[in-house]
Write a protein that holds these residues in place. Structure first.
Motif, PDB file in Angstrom:
ATOM      1  N   LEU A1796      -6.089  28.439   9.015  1.00 43.53           N
ATOM      2  CA  LEU A1796      -5.308  28.252   7.783  1.00 43.53           C
ATOM      3  C   LEU A1796      -4.200  27.235   8.003  1.00 43.53           C
ATOM      4  N   SER A1797      -4.420  26.311   8.917  1.00 46.82           N
ATOM      5  CA  SER A1797      -3.434  25.256   9.161  1.00 46.82           C
ATOM      6  C   SER A1797      -3.221  24.454   7.884  1.00 46.82           C
ATOM      7  N   GLU A1798      -2.066  23.815   7.818  1.00 42.23           N
ATOM      8  CA  GLU A1798      -1.695  23.134   6.567  1.00 42.23           C
ATOM      9  C   GLU A1798      -2.546  21.897   6.281  1.00 42.23           C
ATOM     10  N   LEU A1799      -2.946  21.179   7.321  1.00 45.08           N
ATOM     11  CA  LEU A1799      -3.753  19.957   7.179  1.00 45.08           C
ATOM     12  C   LEU A1799      -3.138  18.980   6.176  1.00 45.08           C
ATOM     13  N   PRO A1800      -1.931  18.532   6.410  1.00 44.70           N
ATOM     14  CA  PRO A1800      -1.243  17.644   5.453  1.00 44.70           C
ATOM     15  C   PRO A1800      -2.006  16.366   5.150  1.00 44.70           C
ATOM     16  N   TYR A1801      -2.715  15.801   6.146  1.00 44.56           N
ATOM     17  CA  TYR A1801      -3.367  14.505   5.938  1.00 44.56           C
ATOM     18  C   TYR A1801      -4.408  14.591   4.826  1.00 44.56           C
ATOM     19  N   SER A1802      -5.284  15.575   4.942  1.00 43.65           N
ATOM     20  CA  SER A1802      -6.362  15.710   3.955  1.00 43.65           C
ATOM     21  C   SER A1802      -5.797  15.968   2.559  1.00 43.65           C
ATOM     22  N   LYS A1803      -4.780  16.819   2.507  1.00 48.87           N
ATOM     23  CA  LYS A1803      -4.194  17.169   1.207  1.00 48.87           C
ATOM     24  C   LYS A1803      -3.457  15.983   0.605  1.00 48.87           C
ATOM     25  N   TRP A1804      -2.756  15.215   1.445  1.00 47.61           N
ATOM     26  CA  TRP A1804      -2.077  14.012   0.948  1.00 47.61           C
ATOM     27  C   TRP A1804      -3.115  13.022   0.406  1.00 47.61           C
ATOM     28  N   PHE A1805      -4.201  12.834   1.131  1.00 48.84           N
ATOM     29  CA  PHE A1805      -5.225  11.885   0.712  1.00 48.84           C
ATOM     30  C   PHE A1805      -5.785  12.257  -0.667  1.00 48.84           C
ATOM     31  N   VAL A1806      -6.101  13.535  -0.845  1.00 54.42           N
ATOM     32  CA  VAL A1806      -6.672  13.975  -2.132  1.00 54.42           C
ATOM     33  C   VAL A1806      -5.692  13.705  -3.270  1.00 54.42           C
ATOM     34  N   CYS A1807      -4.419  14.003  -3.036  1.00 52.60           N
ATOM     35  CA  CYS A1807      -3.421  13.787  -4.095  1.00 52.60           C
ATOM     36  C   CYS A1807      -3.196  12.291  -4.343  1.00 52.60           C
ATOM     37  N   ARG A1808      -3.121  11.521  -3.261  1.00 54.82           N
ATOM     38  CA  ARG A1808      -2.852  10.087  -3.411  1.00 54.82           C
ATOM     39  C   ARG A1808      -4.007   9.371  -4.105  1.00 54.82           C
ATOM     40  N   PHE A1809      -5.245   9.747  -3.823  1.00 47.30           N
ATOM     41  CA  PHE A1809      -6.408   9.049  -4.360  1.00 47.30           C
ATOM     42  C   PHE A1809      -7.198   9.916  -5.335  1.00 47.30           C
ATOM     43  N   GLN A1810      -6.540  10.824  -6.009  1.00 45.12           N
ATOM     44  CA  GLN A1810      -7.239  11.716  -6.941  1.00 45.12           C
ATOM     45  C   GLN A1810      -8.026  10.931  -7.982  1.00 45.12           C
ATOM     46  N   GLU A1811      -7.370   9.999  -8.630  1.00 40.42           N
ATOM     47  CA  GLU A1811      -8.033   9.221  -9.684  1.00 40.42           C
ATOM     48  C   GLU A1811      -9.186   8.400  -9.116  1.00 40.42           C
ATOM     49  N   ASP A1812      -8.968   7.797  -7.955  1.00 42.26           N
ATOM     50  CA  ASP A1812     -10.023   6.986  -7.333  1.00 42.26           C
ATOM     51  C   ASP A1812     -11.242   7.853  -6.988  1.00 42.26           C
ATOM     52  N   LEU A1813     -10.988   9.033  -6.466  1.00 50.68           N
ATOM     53  CA  LEU A1813     -12.077   9.937  -6.102  1.00 50.68           C
ATOM     54  C   LEU A1813     -12.848  10.382  -7.345  1.00 50.68           C
ATOM     55  N   GLU A1814     -12.106  10.708  -8.385  1.00 52.06           N
ATOM     56  CA  GLU A1814     -12.752  11.155  -9.627  1.00 52.06           C
ATOM     57  C   GLU A1814     -13.605  10.030 -10.210  1.00 52.06           C
ATOM     58  N   LYS A1815     -13.073   8.822 -10.165  1.00 53.31           N
ATOM     59  CA  LYS A1815     -13.812   7.676 -10.686  1.00 53.31           C
ATOM     60  C   LYS A1815     -15.025   7.366  -9.801  1.00 53.31           C
ATOM     61  N   TYR A1816     -14.837   7.455  -8.501  1.00 48.24           N
ATOM     62  CA  TYR A1816     -15.898   7.130  -7.542  1.00 48.24           C
ATOM     63  C   TYR A1816     -17.074   8.094  -7.685  1.00 48.24           C
ATOM     64  N   TYR A1817     -16.754   9.396  -7.773  1.00 51.67           N
ATOM     65  CA  TYR A1817     -17.822  10.407  -7.833  1.00 51.67           C
ATOM     66  C   TYR A1817     -18.186  10.807  -9.265  1.00 51.67           C
ATOM     67  N   LYS A1818     -17.407  10.274 -10.224  1.00 49.42           N
ATOM     68  CA  LYS A1818     -17.633  10.601 -11.639  1.00 49.42           C
ATOM     69  C   LYS A1818     -17.559  12.124 -11.861  1.00 49.42           C
ATOM     70  N   LYS A1819     -16.605  12.731 -11.187  1.00 45.18           N
ATOM     71  CA  LYS A1819     -16.322  14.163 -11.325  1.00 45.18           C
ATOM     72  C   LYS A1819     -14.807  14.326 -11.326  1.00 45.18           C
ATOM     73  N   THR A1820     -14.326  15.532 -11.568  1.00 44.15           N
ATOM     74  CA  THR A1820     -12.874  15.734 -11.698  1.00 44.15           C
ATOM     75  C   THR A1820     -12.395  16.909 -10.843  1.00 44.15           C
ATOM     76  N   PHE A1821     -11.103  16.878 -10.520  1.00 42.38           N
ATOM     77  CA  PHE A1821     -10.448  18.004  -9.844  1.00 42.38           C
ATOM     78  C   PHE A1821      -9.858  18.925 -10.914  1.00 42.38           C
ATOM     79  N   GLU A1822     -10.714  19.683 -11.528  1.00 37.99           N
ATOM     80  CA  GLU A1822     -10.286  20.594 -12.595  1.00 37.99           C
ATOM     81  C   GLU A1822     -10.917  21.965 -12.369  1.00 37.99           C
ATOM     82  N   GLY A1823     -10.494  22.912 -13.190  1.00 37.87           N
ATOM     83  CA  GLY A1823     -11.073  24.259 -13.091  1.00 37.87           C
ATOM     84  C   GLY A1823     -10.824  24.845 -11.716  1.00 37.87           C
ATOM     85  N   SER A1824     -11.902  25.292 -11.099  1.00 39.62           N
ATOM     86  CA  SER A1824     -11.776  25.850  -9.740  1.00 39.62           C
ATOM     87  C   SER A1824     -11.329  24.795  -8.750  1.00 39.62           C
ATOM     88  N   GLY A1825     -11.516  23.539  -9.107  1.00 41.37           N
ATOM     89  CA  GLY A1825     -11.142  22.448  -8.198  1.00 41.37           C
ATOM     90  C   GLY A1825      -9.766  21.884  -8.470  1.00 41.37           C
TER      91      GLY A1825
END
Length: 1847
Positions: A1796-1825
């Motif tokens: 249950l380590s914090e893993l700041p790098y992965s979490k920072w990346f997701v927040c910093r590139f949220q829009e890029d990831l959503e656009k890249y995969y054509k999916k969203t970080f919503e609901g359970s995500g």
């Protein structure tokens, strides 16, 4: 003036002198004997107490004064007739105690000559006075007197005489005394009335006279002795006038008037005595090896460390080891510490025994037994040191802390303690109050209601009556022995003359007052009903006035021992004063036979003579009890310090005094506070907030529900808030003072801590005692309710019991709670990353306080027993600080487990001299750790520097019953077993149910250790076993234990889901050696029982067993211990320990091994690159025509051996060798496989070169033909123009014209090599294949297959056949119409396929060797055929899709786009080397130079030399570039931060670079095509390094390689010249030259095959080359720049490609959930794939089932969940994450640990590139995500920093 109303002590005690003898009157008259003519003159001297005077006394008669008046009297001889002999007896008995009689002695010696001096000693009672008497005789009469001296031993009862030989054997002082007198002695009774004994005496005197050859002691001898004595006295007076004036002995007081009158003779004698005493003292300290310890005091640290001596059991030892042995036994609470024999004595006894055995059977008994009195040859030549001298010498040489420790151990041994201690040299009396400060005594008393009340009290505070014992004069009975009978008749509380090892040479005990307490047990058999202190003044009380005064003032009852009352006794006044004192007085007369008699009110008389000891003891006890009932006076230790003229140890010690003041200042803050509420008020950081945080942390590690990331984030937020509250809470004034003191003077700190602990114990003891009493009463009520089955009342009573239990917990307040508060202040500051506003010092300094305390011997709380939590941040920081202060020391961890109150702490304290809390009121809570130092001599033998002892709270603790579960005990057991190298399993007694409880817990803990590959060992300790010597019983006990352990193993194995059936399956366990049986702790019934010596011996045996285990055990350094603590606790916080355990030590060791493996593999690769280069040159030079693996292996042998040696040293010598050993075999196999692979690959490459050599022979021969043709034609032209050699312009014009014509001809005959356009060729090829089957604009819209976010657009569902196929085809059509979305598994599968094909095509391109063979359009055909075949193969696998044509086209185009640069670069090199237009033009300048040479008529050698140099230029350039490339790659492996480690280190730098640049496209390349990204990163790093380091590193390397190569070429030229005998044999020279450089250069004879070289002088040729070569080298060097490698070298020889080849030969398997790469540096490695940390699943496109929501789940969190599931499309089924391996396939090969380590790098990346990831995969970080809002708080800096923690 005496009060007439006051009774006289002498009269009172003589009124009823029961059993006193009447005085006898002598029959003989002195006057009647004067007429006899004496023929023997005898001087009788010695002790007055050794003689009985009377008319029966043949030798002395009635008592007569020696000197009544020193001014007028003379010494008159007594005239006697014995055995018909006339003798003159001069009575000097006790004259040595009289001052100023020298003139009388001188007068006597002037008148008569003396035949013998008889020195009288009481048999069995050698006193200090006796010893001093003989010294006086020697001093007054001179050393000559000794040849005339005989010892006369007198006895009271005849049977005493039988023991004389034994006395002589065991008393070294007596031996020494006898030795001085030539071994002469005789025995007679004290009355000297036995004629037979007197006749024997006369015979021995005759024998003495004969030995002295009739010589007598004369006046001349006396005068010489007097002169020497006076010289010595004058010298002493000049040296020490002050000392003479201040002589304060009792004797001096007695004769004060005479000293003034007669001058300084007496003072000089005293001074001489004092000097003699000092000499003896120094000798004692010297013999004990303590001579330098008066200034350099012994410390606790000196005696607690593990030494070779401390690991052995010693019943006897050498004198110099007495102190070590004594302290060793004392620390183990072995009261036999006072019974240590010296080895010398043993050896002498054996010698005597051998002498006895050597007597022949025919010997005469009379001869044998008469030999002994005449000689002392069989007697020891040295004095045995008195045991109490050993004790007191150690006490005098110890510092305050060691004294305190010793006193505590003495108290535990039920020894008496020193109360008043005279300094042995200055006689200054010290009261060692400090030594008593931490001693507790407990006792029980019955009140008037017959209820038993328990009391535990610090002894210095206890108010008790005191009984003082004194002795006046020499007595036959032992005062100390009598006192022991009152306290504990089975134990020698006070050491006495009849104790083992006792001798009559005691030096350091006179004047010492010892104290002991009798503590009742509340039983009817108690000797006294309340606690009573007993004081014992050692020595003659009359000689120690100050001690006598102090004791008599403070005592309740005085007890005096004396022989008889005598008004003339020098101590009569002091005895009279005791009598007149109002306090009770009990006189014990050794020469009286009467029973107890009360002579006056409170004045008692008891006779001891010929009386039963137990009767006397009982009478005395009753009298004392009666007196105490009447007396109201009490005594308190602290009150002794009120007396003047004595030194108080803690007052004289400045640090101690200041430490006390500081501690008292803190304690004043606690005055009038409620103890139960104190912690809440003063220690707020460790209260509710800390407990809440601990609970939240446990909940965090055991998450419930499905929204784990959200729940975890919420929990983490709550924990941060709690920490914030902790940080905001004020530090109490109490804690501020503590922190201030701990940051002050170092010397004062330890005193301050000790004082604080003492005062806190004092402060809490009363309330805790009351609470325990209350608890016990309530517990009794609970038991009564249970018996009567009253359930309602039982509930109420249990509730009350719980309440009291909570109060007890709250009331516990000690140093450990203060340190716990410090820890929580530190953790709160660390959490919020800033200092507290009211903290005077930076919070980072707080761990230093705890570290210093640990070094000083204080335990540190490891697990908070109240919160049941390990403060990991605090403990880690303290251990880091320890490492800073001590270095990363090696530790052996010894832990202990057992039920509550089973004696764990007592055992550890006894074993190592520690001070863990052991009283019933202070049971250990949680776990504590303490360091025990290993001595330097033992470090190498034991292989560690410290033992870390871990003491734990008891399992099944009563006070935890309300909240504790089996899980708590399991956690504790698992923690300490995992932490310890060795765990002691402590079992109290042999109760089967208790054994079962603890064994099941312990076995489960060991089973867990096995499953996580930790290998601790254990020893079972059965305490309180009744008969530890019963071998058969113990064998049966061991058998039962083995059976029980096996039963528990089966039960535990079920819980842990494994198959072990026997305990020996779990750990290495030897039931014969690893099970110890301990005697019961107490020898008798507490509280007066001493520890059982057998228990102490068992402790010693256990200690030896532990050290034996330790010497063979794995050990840790402190850093590893820190990691182990963290790993264990983190795993325990999770519900499934085995599944959760991450062994940081193993991970760290394995990373280290991977780094080493990287070095070893690089060494092999680097060596093989050199070999490959050499063989490649030879192949090109046609020096070899085939390559065999055996050749390569032979070449690699040296490096292989070096690597093997390095591996062996690493596995044998590395600090983690015990962990690394498990991988040794597998890595040896890997290295072997790597060698074989390298050899095979090199052979393949070289064989390709061999094959291509044949193919490019035509190209090379054509090129050589052109060059030679130009050379010959230019030569012909030169000969024509020879006459115009000086016209440079004409020559140049002619040559240019010739050159242009020649080149035109070559071009006409040889077509030029055209440029290529790879992408054009590929498109044309594909157009031909797919003509009309693709959209018109597809070429323009083609995408890079390596960067597309999804492959869904490239595939379509497969068509199905059969009845159901229609439905599926319909479904497929619908999908195609609306778009088909591939699953995550499908996407990953295609991506893996694409990556692998790209890898293979890269290898194909390299195999074409375009730089040598050129480009052929057929390569495109080969590529497309290969890609098509792989595509078809993939589609035929179990996939439910097929690729569209667009996929194949884009794939081929993407492959060639990637390869375009590589192919173009290689083709450019080929064209430069083989296009006649290019290479001929490059030669123009060189040929013009040769042309000029011809024109100028240069010699053949000169021209041929120039040609050779020109031909060498290109090979030299290639060789230098290749060598520099290899050197650079090697240097970067060491100096480039990103490339100097293993693959994990490289990846860490890649992630840092990606974060710094924040380039999303590059991120996606890294995520989906990690190997491709790694290659690009390495190329960028190499390029940057070459640019940055060009001047400082790259260019110098280039120049160095050029110089080395130049030297090799010139050496080859010179050696070839020497080889050729005929100077004109240039062919032979050329052959030799090319062979010698064939390893280094591609240059052979064929390169000069068309060049004529007739009449060439080889010596001249060598000179030409030497002259021309430097210019060639300079030219090459000047052309070298940062762009040289790509332009000059084939890609496979470039440094970046060399490093890529090294780093990318590893595992590239990606996690099936989040896509992280396995960190193993070995391709196709054994075991599971694993990674340091995982990442958010949505990063690689993972989505929730049948949604478009990207996942925020992290694999390590998901596997910790109990209900999370994932869908596996391959088997069309759901699986629990925690059972992910059940899904099989790629899942089964991964090891994913709950984390249950914090893993700041992965979490920072997701927040910093949220829009890029959503656009890249054509999916969203919503609901359970939905991304938890807490993730957005991480900064880029935090993310980058976290990489150092996780990688």
């Amino acid at each position: 003036m005496t009060d007439p109303n006051q009774d006289d002590a002498m009269d009172t005690f003589e009124e009823a002198d029961c059993g006193a003898h009447e005085q006898c009157v002598s029959d003989s008259s002195v006057n009647s004997l004067k007429i006899m003519l004496p023929n023997l003159n005898i001087v009788l001297t010695g002790s007055y107490s050794a003689v009985l005077f009377g008319d029966e006394n043949i030798l002395l008669g009635e008592k007569q004064p020696n000197v009544e008046n020193a001014e007028t009297s003379r010494i008159d001889p007594l005239q006697k007739k014995i055995s018909e002999r006339h003798i003159s007896v001069i009575n000097m008995v006790d004259l040595h105690d009289t001052k100023n009689v020298d003139h009388h002695i001188g007068q006597l010696v002037n008148e008569i000559e003396i035949h013998t001096f008889i020195f009288v000693v009481r048999l069995g009672q050698l006193t200090d006075a006796d010893k001093m008497g003989l010294e006086w005789l020697q001093r007054v009469f001179g050393d000559k007197v000794l040849q005339f001296v005989m010892i006369l031993f007198t006895y009271e009862r005849e049977e005493e005489c039988d023991t004389i030989i034994d006395d002589l054997k065991k008393n070294p002082v007596l031996e020494q005394l006898l030795e001085k007198c030539g071994g002469r002695y005789h025995t007679c009774n004290m009355m000297m009335n036995n004629l037979s004994e007197m006749r024997d005496l006369m015979n021995k005197i005759d024998h003495l006279i004969n030995e002295n050859k009739q010589q007598r002691y004369t006046r001349e001898m006396f005068n010489i002795a007097s002169i020497r004595r006076k010289e010595l006295e004058h010298r002493e007076h000049d040296d020490e006038p002050t000392r003479m004036e201040n002589t304060t002995s009792e004797t001096g007081e007695k004769h004060k008037g005479k000293i003034k009158k007669f001058g300084t003779t007496g003072v000089g004698s005293d001074q001489h005595l004092q000097q003699e005493k000092t000499k003896k003292l120094k000798h004692i300290f010297h013999r004990l090896n303590l001579e330098d310890r008066h200034l350099n005091k012994l410390r606790v640290a000196d005696v607690l460390q593990i030494t070779k001596h401390s690991l052995q059991s010693h019943e006897s030892c050498a004198e110099e080891e007495l102190i070590q042995t004594f302290i060793q036994k004392l620390l183990m609470m072995n009261y036999r510490a006072r019974c240590i024999k010296t080895k010398e004595t043993n050896e002498q006894n054996h010698t005597q025994q051998r002498d006895k055995e050597s007597f022949e059977d025919e010997s005469d008994i009379f001869d044998v037994f008469q030999e002994i009195p005449l000689s002392n040859k069989g007697i020891s030549q040295s004095e045995q040191i008195h045991p109490m001298d050993v004790q007191m010498a150690l006490f005098h040489c110890a510092d305050g802390f060691l004294k305190q420790l010793m006193a505590t151990k003495w108290s535990q041994c039920q020894y008496a303690l020193p109360l008043l201690v005279p300094d042995p040299f200055t006689q200054q009396i010290e009261f060692p109050l400090w030594t008593f400060r931490q001693i507790n005594k407990s006792w029980k008393i019955r009140n008037t209601s017959n209820e038993i009340t328990s009391r535990i009290q610090l002894i210095y505070k206890a108010e008790t009556p005191m009984v003082s014992f004194f002795r006046f004069g020499s007595v036959s009975s032992s005062k100390s022995q009598l006192m022991n009978s009152l306290i504990n008749e089975r134990h020698n509380t006070f050491f006495h003359r009849n104790c083992p090892g006792s001798s009559r040479t005691r030096v350091l005990m006179d004047g010492v007052v010892e104290i002991a307490w009798f503590c009742p047990s509340g039983k009817n058999m108690d000797k006294f009903t309340d606690c009573v202190a007993f004081c014992n003044l050692h020595g003659d009380a009359g000689d120690h006035e100050k001690q006598l005064q102090i004791l008599t003032e403070m005592t309740s009852v005085n007890v005096v021992l004396l022989t008889r009352l005598d008004r003339n006794d020098r101590h009569a006044t002091k005895i009279q004063n005791l009598f007149r004192n109002r306090k009770p007085l009990i006189c014990l007369f050794t020469e009286d036979e009467c029973t107890v008699t009360e002579m006056r009110k409170g004045k008692y008389k008891i006779g001891l003579k010929e009386r039963n000891q137990s009767d006397v003891s009982e009478e005395l006890r009753k009298v004392i009890s009666d007196c105490l009932l009447e007396s109201s006076s009490t005594f308190r230790l602290e009150d002794v310090s009120k007396h003047s003229d004595i030194r108080i140890d803690e007052e004289d010690d400045e640090d101690c005094r200041r430490g006390r003041e500081a501690a008292q200042q803190m304690m004043r803050l606690l005055e009038k506070k409620d103890l139960i509420k104190i912690k809440e008020s003063f220690l707020s950081h460790q209260g509710k907030l800390w407990h809440q945080w601990s609970q939240k942390n446990k909940e965090l590690h055991r998450p419930q529900g499905n929204e784990l990331e959200m729940e975890i984030s919420n929990k983490q937020t709550e924990m941060k808030k709690i920490r914030q509250k902790q940080h905001e809470s004020d530090i109490s004034e109490f804690m501020k003072l503590f922190i201030k003191e701990m940051n002050s003077n170092a010397a004062k700190k330890i005193h301050f801590l000790k004082w604080l602990r003492i005062l806190l114990d004092e402060y809490t003891s009363a309330d805790l005692s009351a609470l325990h009493h209350k608890y016990n009463k309530k517990w009794s009520a609970v038991l009564k309710c249970k018996e009567n089955h009253k359930s309602e009342q039982l509930k109420a009573q249990l509730k009350g019991l719980e309440s009291i239990s909570e109060d007890l917990q709250a009331a516990a307040f000690g140093l450990e709670h203060i340190m716990r508060e410090i820890g929580q202040i530190f953790e709160s500051c660390s959490s919020v990353k800033k200092n507290k506003k009211d903290l005077q010092f930076d919070f980072s300094s707080l761990p230093s306080i705890a570290a210093e305390m640990m070094i000083s011997g204080f335990p540190l709380e490891l697990m908070d027993g109240d919160a049941a939590h390990v403060p990991v941040i605090w403990i880690s920081a303290v251990l880091d600080e320890l490492i800073q202060k001590l270095g990363d020391q090696r530790v052996f961890v010894l832990s202990v487990l057992g039920l509550q109150s089973s004696g764990k702490s007592t055992m550890l304290n006894a074993m190592f001299g520690l001070q863990f809390a052991v009283s019933a009121g202070r049971c250990t809570r949680g776990a504590f750790m303490q360091l025990v130092k290993v001595s330097d001599e033992m470090k190498t033998q034991m292989n560690f520097d410290y033992i870390l002892v871990v003491d734990t709270e008891g399992l099944r603790a009563l006070e935890l019953a309300g909240r504790s579960t089996r899980n708590h005990d399991n956690e504790l057991a698992t923690f300490v077993v995992g932490l310890g190298n060795l765990t002691l399993i402590n079992i109290f007694g042999e109760n089967p149910s208790e054994m079962q409880d603890i064994l099941q817990i312990v076995v489960q803990a060991f089973l867990r250790m096995k499953k996580v590959r930790l290998n601790p060992s254990c020893v079972f300790v059965h305490q309180n076993v009744s008969d530890v010597t019963a071998g058969e019983k113990n064998m049966e006990g061991r058998r039962r234990l083995q059976v029980k352990l096996d039963e528990m193993t089966k039960l535990a194995a079920k819980d842990e889901v494994c198959n072990e059936e026997h305990f020996s399956d779990v750990i290495r366990f030897d039931v014969d050696n690893d099970v110890k049986y301990f005697a019961q702790l107490w020898e008798g019934s507490p509280p007066m029982a001493p520890p059982n010596p057998n228990y102490c011996e068992n402790i010693q045996e256990l200690k030896e067993t532990i050290m034996s285990h330790a010497s063979k055990s794995d050990r840790m350094v402190l850093k590893e211990l820190k990691d182990r603590i963290k790993d264990l606790w983190e795993a325990l916080l999770n519900e499934r320990f085995v599944f959760s355990f991450r062994n940081s030590l193993e991970i760290s060791a394995y990373r280290k091994l991977e780094t080493e493996y990287s070095k070893w593999s690089w060494s092999l690769r680097n060596a093989m690159m050199e070999i490959e280069n050499k063989l490649h040159n030879k192949i090109e030079n046609e020096a070899i025509h085939e390559v065999e693996e055996t050749d390569l292996q032979r070449e690699l042998k040296k490096t292989r051996e070096e690597v093997k040696k390095s591996m062996s040293e690493f596995f044998e010598k590395d600090t983690d060798k015990d962990i690394l050993i498990q991988w040794k075999t597998s890595f040896e196999i890997k290295i072997k496989e790597l060698q074989e692979n390298i050899v095979r690959e090199t052979k393949r490459k070289l064989n390709e070169v061999l094959q291509q050599r044949v193919l490019k022979k035509k190209i090379d021969s054509q090129k050589t033909h052109h060059e030679n043709t130009l050379l010959e034609k230019s030569k012909e032209l030169a000969l024509k123009l020879k006459g115009k050699a000086n016209d440079e312009e004409t020559l140049k014009k002619e040559f240019d014209l010739f050159w242009e014509q020649s080149v035109k001809k070559i071009i006409r005959d040889t077509p030029a090599i055209r440029d290529i356009d790879i992408m054009r060729d590929v498109k044309l090829f594909l157009s031909d294949i797919y003509e009309g089957r693709l959209p018109v604009d597809h070429w323009r819209e083609s995408r890079d297959i390596f960067t597309v976010p999804s492959y869904s657009g490239y595939v379509q569902l497969k068509k199905s056949s059969g009845f159901t196929g229609h439905f599926k085809n319909a479904y497929r059509s619908a999908k195609e119409k609306f778009g088909y979305a591939l699953s995550n598994d499908d996407e990953a599968q295609i991506r893996s396929f694409v990556t692998d094909v790209a890898l293979q095509t890269d290898r194909m391109i390299q195999s074409f060797n375009i730089s040598k063979m050129g480009y052929n359009i057929s390569y495109i055909q080969q590529f497309t055929d290969y890609i098509k075949a792989r595509e078809t193969e993939h589609q035929e696998e179990s996939v439910n899709y097929v690729f569209k044509n667009e996929f194949f086209i884009d794939f081929v185009l993407s492959i060639f786009k990637r390869a375009n640069t590589m192919i173009t670069d290689q083709y450019r090199l080929f064209r430069e080397a083989n296009d006649p237009v290019i290479y001929v033009e490059k030669k123009r300048k060189e040929y013009y130079i040769i042309f000029q040479k011809y024109c100028h008529g240069a010699t053949s050698a000169a021209i041929f030399g120039v040609i050779i140099c020109q031909k060498l230029k290109e090979p030299i350039e290639q060789s230098v570039y290749k060598k520099t490339a290899r050197d650079l790659a090697d240097e970067m492996r060491s100096n480039c931060e990103s490339l100097n480690g293993n693959r994990s280190n490289l990846e860490k730098h890649i992630l840092k670079t990606l974060a710094e640049k924040e380039d999303f496209i590059k991120y996606m390349n890294y995520i989906h095509y990690p190997k491709d990204h790694f290659k690009r990163f390495i190329r960028d790093e190499v390029s940057r390094y070459i640019t940055d380091k060009f001047r400082v590193s790259v260019l110098p390397k280039m120049k160095e390689n050029i110089e080395l190569l130049q030297q090799k070429i010139m050496k080859a030229a010179h050696e070839s010249t020497e080889h050729v005998q005929e100077n004109t044999d240039v062919g032979l020279w050329l052959k030799s030259f090319t062979q010698k450089i064939s390893d280094e250069l591609i240059f052979s004879e064929k390169d000069l095959s068309g060049v004529k070289h007739d009449d060439v002088d080889v010596k001249l040729l060598e000179d030409v080359i030497r002259h021309r070569l430097p210019a060639i080298m300079t030219h090459i060097s000047r052309r070298f720049n940062t762009k040289s490698f790509p332009s000059k070298l084939d890609c496979k020889f470039r440094p970046d490609e060399l490093l890529i080849d090294h780093f990318c030969q590893c595992c590239w398997v990606q996690c099936p959930f989040c896509g992280v790469i396995c960190t193993n540096t070995i391709e196709n490695h054994d075991g599971d794939h694993s990674v340091s940390f995982h990442r958010v699943g949505g990063v690689c496109g993972l989505k929730f089932y049948e949604t478009t929501n990207l996942s925020v789940w992290i694999c390590t969190t998901s596997v910790a969940s109990s209900n999370r599931k994932f869908y596996d499309k391959a088997v069309n089924n759901f699986f629990l994450y925690k059972e992910y391996r059940k899904a099989g396939g790629k899942y089964a090969d991964w090891s994913i640990t709950p984390d249950l380590s914090e893993l700041p790098y992965s979490k920072w990346f997701v927040c910093r590139f949220q829009e890029d990831l959503e656009k890249y995969y054509k999916k969203t970080f919503e609901g359970s995500g939905e991304i938890p809002k807490e993730w957005r708080e991480y900064s880029k800096e935090e993310a980058i920093k976290s990489l150092d923690k996780y990688m």
